[in-house]
Design a protein around this motif. Structure first.
Motif, PDB file in Angstrom:
ATOM      1  N   LYS A   7       0.829  -1.210   0.000  1.00  0.00           N
ATOM      2  CA  LYS A   7       0.000   0.000   0.000  1.00  0.00           C
ATOM      3  C   LYS A   7       0.860   1.255   0.000  1.00  0.00           C
ATOM      4  N   ASN A   8       1.951   1.226   0.760  1.00  0.00           N
ATOM      5  CA  ASN A   8       2.866   2.374   0.762  1.00  0.00           C
ATOM      6  C   ASN A   8       3.497   2.571  -0.611  1.00  0.00           C
ATOM      7  N   TYR A   9       3.828   1.458  -1.262  1.00  0.00           N
ATOM      8  CA  TYR A   9       4.392   1.513  -2.616  1.00  0.00           C
ATOM      9  C   TYR A   9       3.361   2.089  -3.589  1.00  0.00           C
ATOM     10  N   ALA A  10       2.120   1.620  -3.481  1.00  0.00           N
ATOM     11  CA  ALA A  10       1.058   2.137  -4.348  1.00  0.00           C
ATOM     12  C   ALA A  10       0.846   3.633  -4.116  1.00  0.00           C
ATOM     13  N   LYS A  11       0.930   4.055  -2.861  1.00  0.00           N
ATOM     14  CA  LYS A  11       0.783   5.479  -2.542  1.00  0.00           C
ATOM     15  C   LYS A  11       1.927   6.277  -3.157  1.00  0.00           C
ATOM     16  N   LEU A  12       3.131   5.727  -3.121  1.00  0.00           N
ATOM     17  CA  LEU A  12       4.281   6.394  -3.749  1.00  0.00           C
ATOM     18  C   LEU A  12       4.027   6.612  -5.234  1.00  0.00           C
ATOM     19  N   LEU A  13       3.510   5.604  -5.918  1.00  0.00           N
ATOM     20  CA  LEU A  13       3.264   5.724  -7.355  1.00  0.00           C
ATOM     21  C   LEU A  13       2.191   6.763  -7.657  1.00  0.00           C
ATOM     22  N   ALA A  14       1.155   6.824  -6.809  1.00  0.00           N
ATOM     23  CA  ALA A  14       0.064   7.776  -7.041  1.00  0.00           C
ATOM     24  C   ALA A  14       0.463   9.204  -6.699  1.00  0.00           C
ATOM     25  N   LYS A  15       1.166   9.381  -5.569  1.00  0.00           N
ATOM     26  CA  LYS A  15       1.466  10.724  -5.064  1.00  0.00           C
ATOM     27  C   LYS A  15       2.765  11.305  -5.625  1.00  0.00           C
ATOM     28  N   THR A  16       3.823  10.489  -5.656  1.00  0.00           N
ATOM     29  CA  THR A  16       5.128  10.979  -6.110  1.00  0.00           C
ATOM     30  C   THR A  16       5.368  10.659  -7.575  1.00  0.00           C
ATOM     31  N   GLY A  17       4.969   9.455  -7.994  1.00  0.00           N
ATOM     32  CA  GLY A  17       5.132   9.096  -9.399  1.00  0.00           C
ATOM     33  C   GLY A  17       4.237   9.932 -10.286  1.00  0.00           C
ATOM     34  N   LEU A  18       2.920   9.773 -10.149  1.00  0.00           N
ATOM     35  CA  LEU A  18       1.969  10.516 -10.981  1.00  0.00           C
ATOM     36  C   LEU A  18       1.647  11.896 -10.454  1.00  0.00           C
ATOM     37  N   ASN A  19       1.655  12.071  -9.134  1.00  0.00           N
ATOM     38  CA  ASN A  19       1.180  13.312  -8.527  1.00  0.00           C
ATOM     39  C   ASN A  19      -0.210  13.651  -9.071  1.00  0.00           C
ATOM     40  N   VAL A  20      -1.136  12.706  -8.870  1.00  0.00           N
ATOM     41  CA  VAL A  20      -2.505  12.855  -9.382  1.00  0.00           C
ATOM     42  C   VAL A  20      -3.123  14.155  -8.878  1.00  0.00           C
ATOM     43  N   ALA A  42      -5.132   1.773  -7.806  1.00  0.00           N
ATOM     44  CA  ALA A  42      -6.323   2.538  -8.174  1.00  0.00           C
ATOM     45  C   ALA A  42      -6.918   3.235  -6.949  1.00  0.00           C
ATOM     46  N   GLU A  43      -6.946   2.527  -5.824  1.00  0.00           N
ATOM     47  CA  GLU A  43      -7.472   3.116  -4.598  1.00  0.00           C
ATOM     48  C   GLU A  43      -6.660   4.339  -4.181  1.00  0.00           C
ATOM     49  N   GLU A  44      -5.336   4.254  -4.291  1.00  0.00           N
ATOM     50  CA  GLU A  44      -4.485   5.391  -3.917  1.00  0.00           C
ATOM     51  C   GLU A  44      -4.654   6.551  -4.888  1.00  0.00           C
ATOM     52  N   CYS A  45      -4.906   6.253  -6.157  1.00  0.00           N
ATOM     53  CA  CYS A  45      -5.155   7.335  -7.117  1.00  0.00           C
ATOM     54  C   CYS A  45      -6.445   8.073  -6.778  1.00  0.00           C
ATOM     55  N   TYR A  46      -7.477   7.314  -6.388  1.00  0.00           N
ATOM     56  CA  TYR A  46      -8.724   7.964  -5.973  1.00  0.00           C
ATOM     57  C   TYR A  46      -8.496   8.807  -4.716  1.00  0.00           C
ATOM     58  N   ARG A  47      -7.722   8.269  -3.782  1.00  0.00           N
ATOM     59  CA  ARG A  47      -7.437   9.029  -2.558  1.00  0.00           C
ATOM     60  C   ARG A  47      -6.663  10.302  -2.860  1.00  0.00           C
ATOM     61  N   ALA A  48      -5.866  10.279  -3.909  1.00  0.00           N
ATOM     62  CA  ALA A  48      -5.092  11.465  -4.282  1.00  0.00           C
ATOM     63  C   ALA A  48      -5.941  12.495  -5.013  1.00  0.00           C
TER      64      ALA A  48
END
Length: 411
Positions: A7-20, A42-48
């Motif tokens: 989940k932390n890795y997924a959050k990294l991709l959504a927040k730091t990788g994509l910066n949705v 996908a869940e982390e992207c929605y949260r972002a």
């Protein structure tokens, strides 16, 4: 692998990788076997703040079946609905997350000529659409452990243990353990300092030398600049296109490369491995290639279009990078390119030209930026790689010594 770590890795991709951005659409491309991790991403992207997350599923065995059973004409087609989707993306500019997990040998034995010809035909249709969105949206390439990939990397382990070890290697080398976002903030700051120093030198060319026979001189554009890590869209949104990333890179000047380079790691290209290869350049063009395995695929690659035989990237990566220190050969360019200095054949990066946002494609080409439907990285760095920079005034500056960054006092 612990779910909290993933989940932390997924959050990294959504927040730091994509910066949705709030209200933005996101498209995730991933293999079917990674459905559980895609759900976390996908869940982390929605949260972002994503308004909508779509998934484009891939499956390498199915791609292989298509390659074997479809005619060249059918493989080459881009259907009307696919073009309409490309036109829609020009309007909506979704952030795109690419999650890699394919088997490096997954297309071995497929008719390389047929497969490459079809890919080239599709690229000729798709490229104009992609060019219209360049530097206008965020994208990130990352990885998830795949069964066949894991067994290739760790052949002596059981399937379950191999996959676990591959996940551990991905998380570690992606700086995704501990506090991933803080890790990447510090890493991006270090990369920015290295770029600033190189850009201050006003380099006109780079000379590569290694005991394996590599002897290459590459010219640089006066308007060129080095980049690394965090990038920005033309509208100012920051993102990290590659996780992991250890490189400091630039796009060289088309037509100014002389000499020969030898690969130091295998290249996985379109599901086939190319091993122990060399590329010789004259007047910037790759005029001769040899390989102990996959030579036909290599020759087909450099003939993809008129720009495929020219360089689009020079990337500097220290031999003691975290990926190199891990001792793992990933058979995956995203990781292996960050374990060694590398070059890329094909398309150059507009963002490596000063003021690129206000320059037309024609002006960028006139300055020396290469264009092609391909961009293929291959590794040339090793433990004794020496790189010398020649400034616009003719001064020689040590950039790399014994495979690593030379001390700034050597300048």
């Amino acid at each position: 692998m612990l779910k909290t770590t993933l989940k932390n890795y997924a959050k990294l991709l959504a927040k730091t990788g994509l910066n949705v951005q709030k209200g933005q659409q996101v498209v995730i491309s991933a293999d079917l076997e990674n459905a559980d991790f895609v759900l976390l991403a996908a869940e982390e992207c929605y949260r972002a703040g994503a308004e909508r997350v779509d998934v484009e599923w891939t499956h390498q065995p199915l791609a292989r079946l298509h390659a074997e059973k479809r005619s060249l004409e059918q493989l080459s087609r881009v259907l009307p609905w696919q073009e309409e989707r490309l036109r829609a993306e020009i309007r909506t500019l979704p952030a795109r997350l690419y999650i890699l997990s394919e088997d490096p040998d997954g297309l071995a034995g497929v008719d390389a000529e047929k497969y490459a010809s079809a890919a080239q035909a599709r690229s000729r249709i798709i490229k104009p659409y992609r060019d219209r969105t360049e530097n206008k949206y965020q994208w990130c390439i990352a990885a998830a452990a795949g069964n066949a990939w894991a067994k290739k990397v760790f052949p002596g382990e059981t399937a379950a243990r191999a996959e676990e070890k591959l996940w551990e290697a991905i998380i570690s080398t992606s700086r995704a353990d501990g506090n991933p976002v803080a890790n990447w903030n510090a890493h991006n700051a270090d990369l920015a300092q290295r770029c600033a120093r190189l850009n201050s030198l006003r380099l006109a060319s780079l000379e590569y030398e290694s005991s394996n026979g590599t002897r290459l001189k590459v010219g640089l554009m006066p308007e060129g600049r080095f980049a690394a890590g965090r990038e920005k869209t033309l509208s100012g949104v920051e993102f990290n296109p590659n996780i992991p990333s250890e490189e400091v890179f630039t796009s060289p000047k088309r037509g100014e490369a002389e000499g020969i380079v030898y690969s130091t790691k295998p290249l996985s290209y379109q599901g086939q491995l190319i091993r122990n290869f060399s590329v010789r350049f004259e007047e910037g063009r790759a005029v001769e290639v040899h390989a102990s395995q996959g030579e036909a695929a290599l020759k087909k690659m450099i003939s993809a279009d008129e720009g495929a035989a020219y360089l689009g990237e020079c990337a500097l990566v220290p031999y003691d990078s975290p990926i190199s220190r891990s001792g793992v050969l990933f058979y995956n360019t995203l990781f292996d390119e960050n374990a060694a200095c590398h070059l890329a054949l094909g398309k150059g990066f507009p963002e490596c030209v000063e003021g690129f946002g206000s320059l037309s494609e024609e002006k960028l080409r006139a300055l020396g930026l290469n264009d092609s439907m391909i961009h293929v990285d291959f590794m040339i760095g090793n433990e004794d790689m020496k790189i010398t920079g020649i400034t616009e005034q003719g001064a020689r500056v040590r950039i790399f010594e014994n495979g690593n960054w030379a001390s700034e006092t050597d300048a």
